[in-house]
Write a protein that holds these residues in place. Structure first.
Motif, PDB file in Angstrom:
ATOM      1  N   LYS A   1      -6.737  -3.919   3.508  1.00  0.00           N
ATOM      2  CA  LYS A   1      -7.395  -2.860   2.724  1.00  0.00           C
ATOM      3  C   LYS A   1      -8.351  -2.057   3.601  1.00  0.00           C
ATOM      4  O   LYS A   1      -8.407  -0.819   3.501  1.00  0.00           O
ATOM      5  CB  LYS A   1      -8.145  -3.485   1.550  1.00  0.00           C
ATOM      6  CG  LYS A   1      -8.829  -2.481   0.636  1.00  0.00           C
ATOM      7  CD  LYS A   1      -9.485  -3.186  -0.547  1.00  0.00           C
ATOM      8  CE  LYS A   1     -10.215  -2.203  -1.462  1.00  0.00           C
ATOM      9  NZ  LYS A   1     -10.812  -2.904  -2.642  1.00  0.00           N
TER      10      LYS A   1
ATOM     11  N   SER B   1      -1.344   3.695 -13.386  1.00  0.00           N
ATOM     12  CA  SER B   1      -0.511   4.108 -12.248  1.00  0.00           C
ATOM     13  C   SER B   1       0.441   5.204 -12.699  1.00  0.00           C
ATOM     14  O   SER B   1       1.291   4.982 -13.572  1.00  0.00           O
ATOM     15  CB  SER B   1       0.283   2.916 -11.697  1.00  0.00           C
ATOM     16  OG  SER B   1      -0.561   1.983 -11.067  1.00  0.00           O
TER      17      SER B   1
ATOM     18  N   ASP C   1      -7.802   3.767 -10.690  1.00  0.00           N
ATOM     19  CA  ASP C   1      -8.158   2.531 -11.387  1.00  0.00           C
ATOM     20  C   ASP C   1      -7.928   2.619 -12.889  1.00  0.00           C
ATOM     21  O   ASP C   1      -8.274   1.703 -13.638  1.00  0.00           O
ATOM     22  CB  ASP C   1      -9.615   2.145 -11.111  1.00  0.00           C
ATOM     23  CG  ASP C   1     -10.613   3.219 -11.540  1.00  0.00           C
ATOM     24  OD1 ASP C   1     -10.175   4.240 -12.128  1.00  0.00           O
ATOM     25  OD2 ASP C   1     -11.817   3.042 -11.289  1.00  0.00           O
TER      26      ASP C   1
ATOM     27  N   PRO D   1      -3.304   3.446  -4.690  1.00  0.00           N
ATOM     28  CA  PRO D   1      -4.476   2.572  -4.708  1.00  0.00           C
ATOM     29  C   PRO D   1      -5.785   3.293  -4.998  1.00  0.00           C
ATOM     30  O   PRO D   1      -6.854   2.684  -4.930  1.00  0.00           O
ATOM     31  CB  PRO D   1      -4.476   1.984  -3.297  1.00  0.00           C
ATOM     32  CG  PRO D   1      -3.875   3.058  -2.466  1.00  0.00           C
ATOM     33  CD  PRO D   1      -2.848   3.737  -3.327  1.00  0.00           C
TER      34      PRO D   1
ATOM     35  N   THR E   1      -8.219  -0.409  -5.406  1.00  0.00           N
ATOM     36  CA  THR E   1      -7.417  -1.586  -5.737  1.00  0.00           C
ATOM     37  C   THR E   1      -8.228  -2.859  -5.505  1.00  0.00           C
ATOM     38  O   THR E   1      -8.677  -3.107  -4.384  1.00  0.00           O
ATOM     39  CB  THR E   1      -6.146  -1.637  -4.872  1.00  0.00           C
ATOM     40  OG1 THR E   1      -5.377  -0.456  -5.097  1.00  0.00           O
ATOM     41  CG2 THR E   1      -5.310  -2.876  -5.196  1.00  0.00           C
TER      42      THR E   1
ATOM     43  N   SER F   1      -3.346  -1.127 -10.155  1.00  0.00           N
ATOM     44  CA  SER F   1      -2.875  -1.893  -8.992  1.00  0.00           C
ATOM     45  C   SER F   1      -3.868  -2.998  -8.654  1.00  0.00           C
ATOM     46  O   SER F   1      -5.072  -2.877  -8.912  1.00  0.00           O
ATOM     47  CB  SER F   1      -2.692  -0.967  -7.782  1.00  0.00           C
ATOM     48  OG  SER F   1      -3.930  -0.368  -7.421  1.00  0.00           O
ATOM     49  N   ALA F   2      -3.368  -4.074  -8.073  1.00  0.00           N
ATOM     50  CA  ALA F   2      -4.221  -5.192  -7.655  1.00  0.00           C
ATOM     51  C   ALA F   2      -3.437  -6.100  -6.718  1.00  0.00           C
ATOM     52  O   ALA F   2      -2.209  -6.150  -6.764  1.00  0.00           O
ATOM     53  CB  ALA F   2      -4.724  -5.991  -8.857  1.00  0.00           C
TER      54      ALA F   2
ATOM     55  N   TRP G   1       0.816  -1.210   0.000  1.00  0.00           N
ATOM     56  CA  TRP G   1       0.000   0.000   0.000  1.00  0.00           C
ATOM     57  C   TRP G   1       0.848   1.258   0.000  1.00  0.00           C
ATOM     58  O   TRP G   1       0.459   2.284  -0.557  1.00  0.00           O
ATOM     59  CB  TRP G   1      -0.925   0.017   1.226  1.00  0.00           C
ATOM     60  CG  TRP G   1      -1.937  -1.075   1.288  1.00  0.00           C
ATOM     61  CD1 TRP G   1      -2.085  -1.999   2.283  1.00  0.00           C
ATOM     62  CD2 TRP G   1      -2.967  -1.367   0.330  1.00  0.00           C
ATOM     63  NE1 TRP G   1      -3.131  -2.846   2.005  1.00  0.00           N
ATOM     64  CE2 TRP G   1      -3.693  -2.480   0.814  1.00  0.00           C
ATOM     65  CE3 TRP G   1      -3.336  -0.795  -0.888  1.00  0.00           C
ATOM     66  CZ2 TRP G   1      -4.774  -3.033   0.136  1.00  0.00           C
ATOM     67  CZ3 TRP G   1      -4.407  -1.349  -1.576  1.00  0.00           C
ATOM     68  CH2 TRP G   1      -5.113  -2.447  -1.078  1.00  0.00           C
TER      69      TRP G   1
END
Length: 369
Positions: free
Chosen positions: A153, A126, A123, A120, A168, A136-137, A115
């Motif tokens: 999270k 980046s 969507d 994060p 994320t 990110s994932a 993190w």
């Protein structure tokens, strides 16, 4: 910009192929994982954090991380190449596979670190790299990783550190495909170009602004515990039976254990981590020969996992912070919950009500007034 740099490096790899040497492509790329020493004692974690050159470099800083491999995952195209992934048509994301020693660093700490090294809230990509392939994932490999990722999270969302919602996703891991040779260790082999890209991408500026000095702290920032004690340390601290039960998911004999017939008022804490787990106020005689409780003292200190070891499906109970095996839970208990938490004495330490204050558990004293 990243694509232009990578393309020039790719041309160099293709030139190697023209001289009779095989560039890493297709199944040949699996050689990177094979180079990691002592793989049988390691675990893996997979994260997508935008440019995998940066994510690889960030995770390599962590003591206990043995190797980091750049690659692709999350899409539908088998064994994709870099240009295919960059096109955004394969559904894959740039990701890294982190090989780590669980005796030196925990998965929870890897999540905490993740993190602090991504954005994060984006969507659409980046930093300077745009498109879903750069988003990110977190990719989980089992139920425990999924639970820990969800909890991590939630802690980030509750912290108020970020000004925008956390987007994320936490996704099941499919096949992880290793990236081409020229991507592996890029930050070391092409340090000048890498530093230039990283600086101009906006990544470091964002991370400094959000996290400051905490960005690269080796202490967890989001409320996770430090790495679990090593197996060697635990063998010294625990009896052979306690180690077998908590670390190897063993079971102690019924009617021949420390607390099955204990009726004194007090609480039961994790033998290793000390987190409060059960109370005598919820204890009952189940007739099984093991300590049994209708409910946990603190639900957030308990995790459950599917267990198929004995040719049947049971629900394993573990401590959340210590990640130690405790026992199993069944739905054949008495009212008011109908549950039976069947727990090994070897996984617990009992603290009598008169010792709660001295032991640092004074908040639970009112339960016995």
């Amino acid at each position: 910009m990243k694509n232009l740099i990578a393309t020039s490096l790719a041309l160099g790899v293709l030139a190697i192929g023209s001289l009779g040497m095989t560039p890493f492509r297709g199944t040949a790329r699996a050689a990177f994982a094979e180079r990691i020493p002592n793989r049988e004692s390691l675990r893996t974690a997979v994260f997508a954090g935008g440019c995998f050159w940066c994510t690889e470099a960030d995770f390599e800083k962590i003591p206990g991380v043995v190797g980091v491999i750049s690659g692709y995952t999350g899409g539908q195209t088998p064994d994709p190449g870099y240009e295919e992934v960059c096109s955004g048509q394969t559904g894959h994301m740039e990701a890294v596979q982190v090989w780590y020693d669980p005796e030196k660093v925990s998965y929870s700490f890897l999540l905490d670190w993740f993190w602090r090294h991504v954005d994060p809230t984006d969507d659409g990509g980046s930093f300077v790299d745009r498109g879903g392939q750069y988003a990110s994932a977190i990719f989980y490999q089992d139920e425990q990783q999924r639970q820990l990722a969800e909890e991590s999270k939630s802690r980030l969302e509750d912290s108020g550190i970020l000004k925008s919602p956390v987007v994320t996703p936490i996704l099941p891991l499919g096949t992880f495909y290793e990236a081409e040779a020229y991507h592996q260790g890029y930050h070391e082999r092409n340090s000048t170009r890498y530093r230039s890209y990283r600086c101009s991408s906006g990544r470091d500026a964002f991370l400094r602004n959000v996290w400051g000095d905490k960005k690269d702290s080796m202490e967890p920032v989001l409320g996770t515990n430090p790495a679990k004690p090593s197996q060697e340390e635990l063998r010294c601290r625990l009896t052979p039976l306690q180690f077998k039960v908590t670390q190897e998911e063993g079971t102690e004999p019924p009617f021949d254990n420390e607390y099955w017939d204990n009726h004194a008022p007090g609480i039961y804490v994790d033998r290793v981590s000390g987190e409060p787990l059960f109370s005598s106020t919820h204890k009952f005689d189940s007739g099984t020969g093991w300590p049994s409780f209708t409910q946990p003292l603190e639900k957030e200190n308990i995790t459950t996992h599917e267990d198929r070891k004995l040719l049947s499906v049971r629900t394993e109970v573990r401590s959340r912070q210590g990640d130690n095996h405790l026992g199993h839970v069944f739905d054949d208990g008495p009212n008011p919950t109908g549950m039976r938490y069947c727990i090994n004495s070897a996984a617990l330490r009992f603290i009598p009500k008169e010792d709660l204050e001295a032991e640092g558990y004074g908040d639970y004293a009112p339960l016995f007034e």
